[in-house]
Write an enzyme that holds these catalytic residues in place. Sequence first.
Site, PDB file in Angstrom:
ATOM      1  CD  GLU A 764      58.443 -49.489  74.133  1.00 38.70           C
ATOM      2  OE1 GLU A 764      58.844 -48.487  74.742  1.00 38.70           O
ATOM      3  OE2 GLU A 764      57.384 -49.547  73.496  1.00 38.70           O
ATOM      4  CB  CYS A 798      61.385 -48.077  81.889  1.00 34.62           C
ATOM      5  SG  CYS A 798      60.216 -47.265  80.837  1.00 34.62           S
TER       6      CYS A 798
END
Length: 1012
Positions: A764, A798
Site C-alpha cells: 500500500e 496517505c
Amino acid sequence: MSKVANIQADVEQLGRQIFDLADKASNSRSLFGKKDLYSRLMEWSMQDPLFKTQMFRFVDVLPNLRSADEVVSHLSEYLNDTKTPVSTFLQGALRIGSFIPPVSAAIIRKNIVAMANIFITGADNKSALRNLRKISKEGARFTIDILGEAVVGEREADDYARRYRSLLDFLAEHTQSWQASTPIPANEPPLVNISIKISALCARIHSSDPETNIAAILSRLKPIALRAKELGAFINLDMESYGLKELTLELFKRLAEEPQLSDYPHLGFVIQAYLRDSYRDTEKMLKWAQQRNRQFTIRLVKGAYWDFEKVFAAQRTWEVPVYTSKIETDANYERITRLILENRKYVYPAFASHNVRTISCAAAYARTLGLEPGDYEFQMLYGMATAIRRALLSLGYRVREYCPIGELVPGMAYLVRRLLENTSNEGFLRARFGANTSITELLRDPASQLTAKGGPLIPPADNAATTKSVHPRPTPSDSVASFTNEPPADFTSSSVRKKMVLALQSIRSKFGRSYPCMIAGRPRISRDLLRSQNPARPEEIVGLISTAAPGDVVDAVAAAKRSFANWSKTVAEGRCHLIERLAAKLRQNRFDLAAWEVFEAGKNWSEADADVCEAIDFCVFYAHEMRRLSKGRLTQETAGEVSIESYLPRGVGAIIAPWNFPLAILCGMTVAALVTGNTVIIKPAEQSSVIAAQFMNLMQESGLPDGVANLLFGNGETVGSLLVVHPDIDFVAFTGSRQVGTEIWQMAGVTHPNQRNLKKVVCEMGGKNAMIIDTDADLDEAVLGIIQSAFGYQGQKCSALSRLITIGEIHEELVPRLTEAAAALNIGLPEHPSTDIGPVIDQAAFRKIQSYIENGKREHTLSYQGHIPSELRGFFVPPTIFTDVDPASRLAQEEIFGPVLSVHRAEDLDKALKIANDSPFALTGGLYSRSPRNIARVRSEFLVGNLYINRPITGAIVGRHPFGGFKMSGSGTKAGGHDYLLHFTFPRVVTENTLRRGFAPEIQRQSSADRG
Ligand SMILES: Cc1cc2nc3c(=O)[nH]c(=O)nc-3n(C[C@H](O)[C@H](O)[C@H](O)COP(=O)(O)OP(=O)(O)OC[C@H]3O[C@@H](n4cnc5c(N)ncnc54)[C@H](O)[C@@H]3O)c2cc1C
C-alpha cells in the site's frame, strides 16, 4: 393520591379548552389542510418517505442554485429518484415548464421562499420588525435568533458577535415606544430578548479543551451580555448538539458568575428533555443556583437534533444520548417540568413546546403549586402553531415566539428542520393536524403509558420507512455485521480528558529508556543506537533503540521459520482467541498508547486516539474474519464428489510499517498475518520505534508464543532490504512511500535458487488525492471537510487531500472561507488538548515539504500560509494553500505528505474529473455536491480505491470502509475489508470422490429424506 396523579383531570380539561379555542380560530393559518405548496408538500411527504427525503434535499440546495437551468435540472434529478405518483405528476408539470426554465425556476423559487417565510421572521432586523410588532400587538412576546452559516473562522465569529450586539441596540431603540404603550409587568422578563448559539461565537470548538473554548466564547459573549444588562435585555443560550451540552452549561455558569453579571437575573439556558441525562443536569444547575442564590430562566424543550444524535452516536459506537421512544421524552419533559416549577424561587420556567398535552401538564401542575400564569411562560417557534399560541393568549397565559432572522441560504437548514419536525411520524403537530389523532389519545399521560408498557418502547413500525436510504444498500456480510468498532474516546467528558492528561504525564516520565530488538522472545541489544525524538521538541529523546545488524535479520527469520511449524498448526480458534486477547490489552492501555503517539509521532489527542482504536478494530475484525475463513467452503453441490476450499498460511512474512499510523497499520498488517497462521518479523519505521516496542510488549503479554512475532529495528534500506531479499521470506506486507514500495516489489520479484515460495507483496503506497467541489456544494460542510482532509495530522496521511478542484463560480465563495477556516487552526504542541496542527515527523520531512512550498511560491499563487508561533522549536510546517495551480505541475503531481493544498479551477464536471483522474495514484477521492446526476457520474467515473461523497476523505473505519488503492497507490488490497486476509494465505481445494462402487452417500441421504 399524589399531586401528579391528581392533575390528569385538569390536564384533560385545559387541553380540551385549548383544542377548542384553536379549532375555533378560523382566521388562523393552519400548517395543515390548506392547498398552498407548503401544505401539499407536507401532505405528500407524509404519504411517501422517499419523496420527503428527495424534496427536502431539493429545498436544502435551492438557495445555492445560481441559474434557472440549475433549479429546473436539480428538481427533476431529485424527482427522478422517486417513482411515486406525486413525483411523476410533478415531473410532468416540470417537463412542460422546462421549455422556459426561467419561468419554472422563478415559480419554484417563489414558492419555496414563501414557505421559508412561514418560519423566518425577516431577512434582517428591519424587515423582521413589522412581524415582531404584530406579535407584540397580539399580546405575545418574542426572542430573536440570528440565522447564519456555520462559523469556520475568527472573522465570522466576530461578525456574529457584532450582529448580536447591534441586534440588541436595534431592538432596544425600536421597541421603546411599544414598551411605553404597553408596559412590561415587573415579574416578566424584558421585552428585548435574544437567543444565542455558542457555536456562532467560536471559530473552532475543541471537545478536548473546554477551557480554551470557554475563554474564546466568553471573550465575545461577555460584551454582548454586558450590553444586554445596560439595555435591560434578556440573553438566552440555545442548546445545540449533545457534544456542546457540557460546554454550554459550564459557559452559562461562568457567564453568570462574572462579577458584573452575578446579580443579573435575565440570563437563561436550555434543557433538552430528550437527553437521558437532562433531569440530572437540571438538578445540578438548581444546586448551583441554590448555592449562589442565583436566579435564571430555563427554557425546557424536547430537542431539535434527535435524528442527528442517533446517527452521530451510532457512527462512533457510542451510547445514544437521547431517549429512543417519544413517550420517554414526553414523560421526562413532564418530570423536569415539575422539578423546575417546584424550584420557582430560582428558576423562571419557559416551556417550549407545541404539544397541547405537554403545555397543559405544565399549566396544571403550576396551578397545584399555587403559581399564576405570569410566573412562567410558554414558548413556540414562529410560524409553527399559531392557533395554539392564540388559544393560550386568550386564556391569559404568557407566550413567547422564537423568531429567526436571516437570509434564505442559512435559513434553509432551519426550514428543513421545521419541515422534518412537522412531518415526523411521532410529532404532535402531525398527529393532531395531519393524522387527526383523537384528543383523548393526544392528552394521555406519557408516564402511565410507559408504566403500562413496562419500560422503553419500540418506535412505531413505519418509522423505518423514514430512514430508508435513497440508494439501495447491499447488506453487510455476516462477519462484518457481527463486528463492532471500538468507540473513540469522548473528550467532551472530563473523566476521559483526565485519563489522557494522566497518561501524558506518566509516559513523559518514561522518556529516554532503551528498547532492544526481540528475536524468539529474547531481547537483542546492540551498541548501534537510534535516537527516537519528539518531533515537536526534537531535544526530547523519547527512546533509545537498538538497531539490528545483518546477523539479527538472519536470526529473526530463522526464529520465525522455526515457530511456523507449530503456529501454523495451532487451531484457528486458538489464534483468533490470542489476537482478541491482544485487542483487550490494547484497550486496557489505550490512553498510554495514545500518549506515546502524541510524543513520538506528533499526533494530536484525537488523531492518536483514533489510531489506537483502529489497531483494536483490526485485531477484532481479523479474528472475526479468520473464523469465517477457517470454516472452509464447499465450492459446489455435486453428487458423488465433495470439493472444499480452505486456506493455508503462506509462511514467514516481513511486516514493514510506516510511522504515520504507527500502531494501527503496524498492528493491522501483523495480526492479519498472524491470525492466518503465519509468523512474522516486524520492521517498524525508525521514527515510531518506541510505539512498536510497546506493541511487541503487549503481544508478549497476551501470550503469543516466542518467535511467532519478532521485532527488528533499523532503517529501511538496510534491515528492510535484507528482510525482503531473504530466501526464507514468503511474503512482505508493506505500507509506505511509492519509491520504497516499488523497490520492494522489484526486489521481491527476484527468485533465489533455494527459495520455496514466490514472494507475495501486499503493498500500500501513497496518494495524490483530489476532491471536487461542485457548484451547488454545501460550503458549510465542504469547508470543514476540506480542512479535516487536507490538514488532519498535518496532511501526513496517505488518504490526505492535496488537490482541491472547484467547479465554476463556487471558487470565489469557497476560497475565502477556506483560508479563514485554515487560519482558525491551532498550531501547537500535540500534547495540548486544543492543538489541531502539530509538527511533521522529522527534519527530512520538514525540509522536503518546505522545498515544495518554496517552489510553489515561485510558480503559483500563495493564497494562505499559517503562522508558526515563535516559541515552537520543532518540525512545524504551517498549513499552506496555493491557488491557480497548473494540474501538470510538480505541486499537483508529486506526493508531498505535508499540510500543502493546491487548488485547481475547472469549468465543469468533465474538466474536474479529468484533472482528478490525471494522477499516477488512485487512493482516495471526494466530492461535495447536491446534484444527484453529478453524484452518480462521479461515482462511476472518478477512479480511486476509496471515494467519499459529501464527507471528508480521511478517517477510514475498519469494516465500514475497507481501505486501499490501485495504480501507484498499491496492489488493490483492502485493509479492514473481508478480502484482506486472503493476501496472507494460499487457497487450496481438496476434492474427494465420494462414489464407491456406484454408491453415493448424498443420493442415499436425499432419497431417505424424500421418503421420510
Ligand atoms: C421556543 C423554542 C425554542 C427552542 N429551542 C431549542 C433549543 O435551543 N435547542 C433544541 O434542541 N431544541 C429547541 N427547541 C425544540 C425543538 O426545536 C422542537 O420544536 C421541539 O422538540 C418539538 O417539541 P414539541 O413538544 O413541540 O413536539 P412533540 O411533537 O411533542 O415532540 C417532538 C420531539 O420529541 C422528540 N422525539 C421525537 N421522536 C422521538 C423518539 N422516537 N424518541 C425520543 N424522542 C423523540 C424530539 O425531541 C422531537 O423534537 C425549541 C423549541 C421552541 C418551541
